[in-house]
Design an enzyme around this catalytic site. Structure first.
Site, PDB file in Angstrom:
ATOM      1  N   SER A 102       3.280  -2.501  10.312  1.00 12.24           N
ATOM      2  CA  SER A 102       4.723  -2.599  10.511  1.00 12.24           C
ATOM      3  C   SER A 102       5.302  -3.954  10.094  1.00 12.24           C
ATOM      4  O   SER A 102       6.180  -4.491  10.762  1.00 12.24           O
ATOM      5  CB  SER A 102       5.090  -2.265  11.959  1.00 12.24           C
TER       6      SER A 102
ATOM      7  N   GLU B 153      -6.856   4.521   7.875  1.00 11.07           N
ATOM      8  CA  GLU B 153      -6.695   5.969   7.677  1.00 11.07           C
ATOM      9  C   GLU B 153      -7.957   6.591   7.089  1.00 11.07           C
ATOM     10  O   GLU B 153      -8.286   7.739   7.371  1.00 11.07           O
ATOM     11  CB  GLU B 153      -5.456   6.228   6.792  1.00 11.07           C
TER      12      GLU B 153
ATOM     13  N   GLU C  95      -5.611  -5.132  10.314  1.00 10.96           N
ATOM     14  CA  GLU C  95      -4.548  -4.172  10.606  1.00 10.96           C
ATOM     15  C   GLU C  95      -4.838  -3.457  11.924  1.00 10.96           C
ATOM     16  O   GLU C  95      -5.605  -2.483  11.940  1.00 10.96           O
ATOM     17  CB  GLU C  95      -4.447  -3.135   9.488  1.00 10.96           C
TER      18      GLU C  95
ATOM     19  N   HIS D  50      -9.454   1.253   4.636  1.00  7.74           N
ATOM     20  CA  HIS D  50      -8.196   1.318   5.373  1.00  7.74           C
ATOM     21  C   HIS D  50      -8.401   2.179   6.625  1.00  7.74           C
ATOM     22  O   HIS D  50      -9.206   3.115   6.597  1.00  7.74           O
ATOM     23  CB  HIS D  50      -7.112   1.921   4.476  1.00  7.74           C
TER      24      HIS D  50
ATOM     25  N   GLY E  76       2.760  -1.258   4.308  1.00  2.12           N
ATOM     26  CA  GLY E  76       2.807   0.166   4.004  1.00  2.12           C
ATOM     27  C   GLY E  76       4.241   0.614   3.766  1.00  2.12           C
ATOM     28  O   GLY E  76       4.800   0.435   2.678  1.00  2.12           O
ATOM     29  N   GLY E  77       4.847   1.191   4.797  1.00  5.71           N
ATOM     30  CA  GLY E  77       6.180   1.792   4.696  1.00  5.71           C
ATOM     31  C   GLY E  77       7.204   0.944   3.967  1.00  5.71           C
ATOM     32  O   GLY E  77       7.918   1.442   3.084  1.00  5.71           O
TER      33      GLY E  77
ATOM     34  N   GLY F 193       2.380   1.914  10.881  1.00  7.13           N
ATOM     35  CA  GLY F 193       3.350   3.000  10.788  1.00  7.13           C
ATOM     36  C   GLY F 193       4.041   3.336  12.099  1.00  7.13           C
ATOM     37  O   GLY F 193       4.672   4.376  12.234  1.00  7.13           O
TER      38      GLY F 193
ATOM     39  N   ASN G 219       0.858  -1.182   0.000  1.00  9.96           N
ATOM     40  CA  ASN G 219       0.000   0.000   0.000  1.00  9.96           C
ATOM     41  C   ASN G 219       0.895   1.232   0.000  1.00  9.96           C
ATOM     42  O   ASN G 219       1.525   1.546   0.999  1.00  9.96           O
ATOM     43  CB  ASN G 219      -0.885  -0.047   1.264  1.00  9.96           C
ATOM     44  N   TRP G 220       0.949   1.900  -1.145  1.00 13.92           N
ATOM     45  CA  TRP G 220       1.864   3.053  -1.272  1.00 13.92           C
ATOM     46  C   TRP G 220       1.280   4.335  -0.694  1.00 13.92           C
ATOM     47  O   TRP G 220       1.947   5.381  -0.706  1.00 13.92           O
ATOM     48  CB  TRP G 220       2.251   3.252  -2.742  1.00 13.92           C
ATOM     49  N   LYS G 221       0.049   4.290  -0.239  1.00 14.86           N
ATOM     50  CA  LYS G 221      -0.581   5.463   0.378  1.00 14.86           C
ATOM     51  C   LYS G 221      -0.387   6.712  -0.495  1.00 14.86           C
ATOM     52  O   LYS G 221      -0.368   6.612  -1.708  1.00 14.86           O
ATOM     53  CB  LYS G 221      -0.042   5.654   1.792  1.00 14.86           C
TER      54      LYS G 221
HETATM   55  P1  PGA Z   1       2.792   0.045   7.701  1.00 13.25           P
HETATM   56  O1  PGA Z   1       1.346   0.307   7.066  1.00 13.25           O
HETATM   57  O2  PGA Z   1       3.311  -1.234   7.093  1.00 13.25           O
HETATM   58  O3  PGA Z   1       3.604   1.247   7.338  1.00 13.25           O
HETATM   59  O4  PGA Z   1       2.603  -0.101   9.177  1.00 13.25           O
HETATM   60  C1  PGA Z   1       0.444  -0.739   6.844  1.00 13.25           C
HETATM   61  C2  PGA Z   1      -0.828  -0.201   6.233  1.00 13.25           C
HETATM   62  O5  PGA Z   1      -1.260   0.893   6.616  1.00 13.25           O
HETATM   63  O6  PGA Z   1      -1.436  -0.842   5.353  1.00 13.25           O
END
Ligand code: PGA
Length: 251
Positions: free
Chosen positions: A214, A98, A168, A96, A235-236, A174, A9-11
């Site tokens: 993470s 967010e 998640e 998600h 994500g990251g 994050g 997920n590149w956000k």
């Molecule tokens: P993260 O994000 O791996 O940076 O914790 C995961 C996500 O939000 O899908």
């Protein structure tokens, strides 16, 4: 046997050029990853170009959200699931955390988006997960159960087959604070039991439940060793091709 899924997920990162460069760098690094489905989710503006450049590869492309609406209409700023499919997406991330936290996503709107994706013929990756305060209050399982039943309400077993679930925990996203493999397994097993109650054991057994929060190259293998962990939403660590490739090639 459930085929694992590793999704990046590149956000809201990467301009078009960088998105293409990362995708092209990733392509050869995961070309032999037949053990899992590999998905990346760039921003809307990069989807078409990235999907075109990845044609013929084993990498699939996902949107990060879609409209609750399926039809064309006066909905400024919205993008339908059909439009995502039109530019080469086979998946879409829905609800998600967010979006839930900052953009008023609810289980009800998520349910409409999941249905819209199914109608369009792309696969939803439906996200659920509890806040830290909810876990500390002993409510993690009930929160996740409510999100699961709400977001997937009224779907048939055939619909369920096309859906991927991503657990998640919000406190792990994050933050560098991963759920332990045991915590992940416990919740994934609970999610599967909830699907058994809502549908049946065959449907639940076939569903892929990803862990997210993470996930890094050095913790993916232990997470994947858990019986009910069928993959990861990253994500990251998905932003750098080499890191994400190490996660994809975890075994
Ligand atoms: P993260 O994000 O791996 O940076 O914790 C995961 C996500 O939000 O899908």
């Amino acid at each position: 046997m459930r085929k694992p899924v590793i999704a990046g997920n590149w956000k809201m990162y990467k301009l078009l050029d960088e998105a293409v460069q990362t995708a092209l760098a990733l392509k050869p690094l995961v070309a032999n990853a037949n053990h899992c489905d590999v998905i990346i989710a760039p921003v809307f503006t990069a989807l078409k170009t990235v999907a075109d450049r990845l044609e013929g590869s084993n990498l699939r492309v996902s949107g990060q959200d879609c409209s609750t609406q399926s039809d064309f209409g006066a909905h400024t700023g919205e993008v339908t699931a059909g439009m995502l499919k039109d530019v080469g997406c086979q998946y879409v991330i829905i609800a998600h955390s967010e979006r839930r936290q900052f953009y008023a996503e609810t289980d009800e709107s998520a349910n409409r988006k999941v249905r819209a994706a199914l109608v369009a013929g792309i696969r939803p990756i439906y996200c659920i997960g509890e806040l830290l305060s909810e876990r500390e209050a002993g409510r993690a399982e009930s929160v996740v159960e409510t999100q699961l039943n709400g977001g997937l309400q009224g779907l048939t077993p055939a619909d369920m087959e096309r859906i991927i679930i991503a657990y998640e925990p919000v406190w792990a996203i994050g933050t560098g604070k991963t759920a332990t493999p045991e915590q992940a397994q416990e919740m994934h097993a609970h999610i599967r039991r909830t699907i058994v109650s809502a549908h049946d054991a065959v449907t639940a057994d076939g569903m892929r439940i990803l862990y997210g929060g993470s996930v890094k190259p050095d913790n993916i293998a232990t997470l994947m060793s858990q019986e009910d962990v069928d993959g990861a939403l990253v994500g990251g660590a998905s932003l750098v091709a080499q890191d994400f490739a190490r996660i994809v090639n975890y075994r």
